[in-house]
Design an enzyme around this catalytic site. Structure first.
Site, mmCIF file in Angstrom:
data_model
loop_
_atom_site.group_PDB
_atom_site.id
_atom_site.type_symbol
_atom_site.label_atom_id
_atom_site.label_comp_id
_atom_site.label_asym_id
_atom_site.label_seq_id
_atom_site.Cartn_x
_atom_site.Cartn_y
_atom_site.Cartn_z
ATOM 1 N N GLN A 38 0.827 -1.216 0.000
ATOM 2 C CA GLN A 38 0.000 0.000 0.000
ATOM 3 C C GLN A 38 0.863 1.269 0.000
ATOM 4 O OE1 GLN A 38 -0.452 -2.655 1.955
ATOM 5 N NE2 GLN A 38 -2.557 -2.881 2.643
ATOM 6 N N ASN B 25 -2.627 -0.158 14.021
ATOM 7 C CA ASN B 25 -2.505 0.275 12.624
ATOM 8 C C ASN B 25 -1.758 -0.828 11.858
ATOM 9 O OD1 ASN B 25 -2.982 2.406 10.659
ATOM 10 N ND2 ASN B 25 -0.773 2.647 10.604
ATOM 11 N N LYS B 26 -1.579 -0.594 10.578
ATOM 12 C CA LYS B 26 -0.952 -1.570 9.679
ATOM 13 C C LYS B 26 0.255 -2.260 10.310
ATOM 14 C CE LYS B 26 -1.801 -2.648 6.421
ATOM 15 N NZ LYS B 26 -2.570 -3.902 6.330
ATOM 16 N N ASP C 228 -6.150 2.489 12.511
ATOM 17 C CA ASP C 228 -7.359 1.693 12.303
ATOM 18 C C ASP C 228 -8.213 1.767 13.550
ATOM 19 O OD1 ASP C 228 -7.465 0.127 9.633
ATOM 20 O OD2 ASP C 228 -5.371 0.317 10.196
#
Ligand code: RUB
Length: 313
Positions: free
Chosen positions: A157, A205-206, A195
């Protein structure tokens, strides 16, 4: 009723065609509205049961997204209290429209508060792709010399971040995730999305955010997190552990061998002590202050806790 469109939207969330927490939320709002508008059920109880089912499918499609279940809770509270079906549908549509409008206003505020963390002629470091971070950096374009973006394995991403920023004229350096320590000393600040945020101020998060944040801390590079306050996980105030979404292991390695287990957790937890501030629509908040503010605001009743439990069943 065109339920296929709505089911397709849920599938797109599961397969990451819809990527990033804020887009998951947008898809939820848009498609639930379509679902209500196209539902011609005449029976209130049947409508409520079908509505709960479709909302629950969205909630479970991405279990690490409180923004969706915070909104889902408010929608379901309406269904528990309204006796007329046509009035209920009107109220649901009105609430969804309010959510959409408020969301746009909140993002604008976050973009403005975010400008404060970007020094002149600075180098930003980011991980993964967050629409919120991207919007802040684009607005701060004239103050940014370059953005260092990790590619973000396994689905890359970070390439989306680099492409989108480059298209807006911001120079980007794309690095492999493992090069974070090599490049972090050049950066003035680390900025990521969220997130989910927990009652103790920790960030979800990621995957990889936690180690990159640690590297930032060791290099005295402040880590800022950009997100709307609805990403605070209400269930974490009840001590519920967040379920970290496990994604398809084919994303990591599609071949299979005896004695090799491939795992693919999508997110990790960054401790609050590593975070300089959450850039929210309420301002830039320290992790503890963020959690305290939301605890007061949520006013979670016994009824809302039961609604959450139903949604995750
Ligand atoms: C994306 C990711 C983003 C947050 C916030 O993960 O971790 O940082 O979702 O994004 P994935 P936003 O690509 O697996 O969805 O600011 O757009 O809500």
């Amino acid at each position: 009723m065109n339920s296929n469109t709505v089911l397709q939207a849920i599938q797109d969330i599961k397969t990451l065609k819809t990527q990033g927490a804020s887009q998951v939320k947008k898809s939820f709002l848009k498609n639930i509205k379509i679902w209500i508008e196209q539902n011609h059920n005449k029976n209130l109880n049947q409508f409520n049961s079908d509505f709960q089912h479709i909302v629950s499918l969205f909630v479970k499609a991405r279990s690490t997204e409180p923004a969706v279940f915070n909104m889902a809770r408010k929608l379901l509270e309406l269904t528990e209290n309204e006796k007329s079906l046509s009035k209920l549908k009107q109220e649901l549509i009105q609430l969804l429209t309010e959510f959409e409008n408020r969301d746009q206003q909140n993002i604008q505020k976050i973009i403005q508060f975010g400008q404060k963390v970007v020094p002149n002629k600075s180098i930003a470091f980011t991980h993964c792709h967050s629409h919120t971070v991207e919007a802040i950096l684009i607005q701060a374009k004239n103050k940014i010399d370059q953005v260092i973006a990790t590619e973000t394995r396994p689905l890359f991403q970070g390439r989306i971040t680099a492409k989108n920023l480059a298209q807006k004229g911001i120079h980007c350096t794309l690095i492999v995730d493992n090069a974070a320590q090599t490049f972090m000393p050049k950066a003035d600040f680390l900025i990521t999305g969220a997130d989910s945020v927990l009652a103790n101020g920790n960030l979800i998060n990621k995957i990889g955010t936690s180690i990159i944040s640690k590297i930032a801390q060791e290099n005295k590079v402040p880590h800022y997190v950009a997100c709307t306050t609805e990403k605070m996980d209400p269930l974490s105030f009840f001590g519920k552990d967040t379920e970290i979404e496990q994604r398809n292991t084919n994303e990591v390695w599609s071949e299979q061998y005896a004695h090799i287990t491939v795992l693919n957790p999508a997110f990790d937890i960054t401790p609050a002590r590593q975070i300089q501030g959450y850039i929210t629509e309420k301002g830039i908040l320290k992790p503890k202050k963020f959690a305290q503010t939301m605890k007061k605001e949520f006013k979670i009743s016994k009824q809302s806790k039961q609604i959450f439990e139903k949604l995750f069943k």
